[in-house]
Design a protein around this motif. Structure first.
Motif, PDB file in Angstrom:
ATOM      1  N   SER A  26       0.975  -1.164  -0.150  1.00 45.53           N
ATOM      2  CA  SER A  26      -0.121   0.037  -0.030  1.00 45.53           C
ATOM      3  C   SER A  26       0.941   1.117   0.075  1.00 45.53           C
ATOM      4  O   SER A  26       1.941   1.261   0.658  1.00 45.53           O
ATOM      5  N   LEU A  27       0.431   2.146  -0.820  1.00 47.02           N
ATOM      6  CA  LEU A  27       1.251   3.415  -0.912  1.00 47.02           C
ATOM      7  C   LEU A  27       0.534   4.715  -0.534  1.00 47.02           C
ATOM      8  O   LEU A  27      -0.604   4.885  -0.916  1.00 47.02           O
ATOM      9  N   LEU A  31      -0.385  14.030   2.315  1.00 54.66           N
ATOM     10  CA  LEU A  31      -1.489  13.547   3.048  1.00 54.66           C
ATOM     11  C   LEU A  31      -1.090  13.757   4.675  1.00 54.66           C
ATOM     12  O   LEU A  31       0.079  13.529   4.776  1.00 54.66           O
ATOM     13  N   THR A  32      -2.205  14.019   5.481  1.00 53.36           N
ATOM     14  CA  THR A  32      -1.826  13.829   6.965  1.00 53.36           C
ATOM     15  C   THR A  32      -2.572  12.911   7.348  1.00 53.36           C
ATOM     16  O   THR A  32      -4.031  12.994   7.184  1.00 53.36           O
ATOM     17  N   ASP A  78       4.806   8.073   2.244  1.00 54.18           N
ATOM     18  CA  ASP A  78       5.599   9.532   1.992  1.00 54.18           C
ATOM     19  C   ASP A  78       4.866  10.504   2.814  1.00 54.18           C
ATOM     20  O   ASP A  78       4.931  11.682   2.048  1.00 54.18           O
ATOM     21  N   CYS A  79       4.163  10.486   3.775  1.00 50.18           N
ATOM     22  CA  CYS A  79       3.262  11.409   4.046  1.00 50.18           C
ATOM     23  C   CYS A  79       3.563  11.693   5.691  1.00 50.18           C
ATOM     24  O   CYS A  79       4.334  10.945   6.123  1.00 50.18           O
ATOM     25  N   ASN A  90      10.101  12.003   2.418  1.00 46.26           N
ATOM     26  CA  ASN A  90       9.259  13.138   2.780  1.00 46.26           C
ATOM     27  C   ASN A  90       8.169  12.752   3.813  1.00 46.26           C
ATOM     28  O   ASN A  90       7.270  13.329   4.372  1.00 46.26           O
ATOM     29  N   GLY A  91       8.404  11.350   4.115  1.00 50.24           N
ATOM     30  CA  GLY A  91       7.352  10.825   5.335  1.00 50.24           C
ATOM     31  C   GLY A  91       7.924  11.370   6.519  1.00 50.24           C
ATOM     32  O   GLY A  91       9.254  11.357   6.980  1.00 50.24           O
ATOM     33  N   ARG A  92       6.906  11.440   7.818  1.00 44.63           N
ATOM     34  CA  ARG A  92       7.075  11.709   9.090  1.00 44.63           C
ATOM     35  C   ARG A  92       6.139  10.902   9.748  1.00 44.63           C
ATOM     36  O   ARG A  92       4.960  10.983   9.574  1.00 44.63           O
ATOM     37  N   VAL A  93       6.702  10.309  10.967  1.00 43.21           N
ATOM     38  CA  VAL A  93       5.842   9.510  11.724  1.00 43.21           C
ATOM     39  C   VAL A  93       5.918  10.000  13.108  1.00 43.21           C
ATOM     40  O   VAL A  93       7.250  10.308  13.663  1.00 43.21           O
TER      41      VAL A  93
END
Length: 168
Positions: A42-43, A48-49, A63-64, A80-83
């Motif tokens: 899944s991508l 998006l947030t 990448d969100c 570009n992803g952040r968790v």
């Protein structure tokens, strides 16, 4: 004027192909089932947030921004992803930023990765340039313990019998 030459090949005779009889239903049941196809990853792309927890058993490419906990089979966090939350998976590849704990069997931090939190792992790989602030805790699977042999049943000894002659 037009004569048939003796050297000419004979015309080909076309015969219908023999149709094989359909195998019995029992033969089809005995055939091994085809191997299950792997599930596609899944991508979720940039822009998006997600506010809330994400869970599943497949592979996830992010990448969100995710503000919540993630529990999946495999996670690939893009540059570009952040968790902002904890991550639990079998394998984790981090190119982006994580603020929270990571627990996985295999963890790989690429050169663009930034992790602020503890990492619990069996295998950890870091490329040069990766930024990691926290503790690295290596966990190993406990070796299977052999089942203890059943203890013999305790032997109960009866109190010594006393003999009293009958009076009579």
């Amino acid at each position: 004027m037009f004569q048939k030459k003796k050297d000419a090949p004979a015309p080909l005779a076309l015969e219908p192909l023999a149709v094989a009889p359909a195998p019995a239903p029992q033969a089809q049941a005995a055939a091994p089932a085809p191997a299950p196809r792997p599930k596609p990853a899944s991508l979720i792309a940039q822009g998006l947030t997600i506010r809330g927890d994400v869970s599943g058993d497949g592979e996830l490419h992010l990448d969100c921004i995710v503000q919540g906990d993630i529990k999946v089979g495999k996670l690939v966090l893009g540059p570009n992803g952040r968790v902002e939350g904890s991550i639990a998976a079998q394998a984790v590849e981090i190119h982006g930023k994580v603020i929270g704990a990571v627990a996985a069997r295999q963890v790989r931090l690429y050169g663009t990765a930034k992790v602020e939190g503890d990492i619990a792992h069996e295998q950890l790989a870091m490329e040069s340039g990766a930024d990691f602030q926290g503790r690295s805790v290596k966990f190993t699977r406990p070796a299977p313990q052999p089942a203890p042999a059943p203890a013999p049943a305790p032997v109960q000894t009866a109190a010594p019998a006393t003999y009293a002659p009958a009076v009579g």
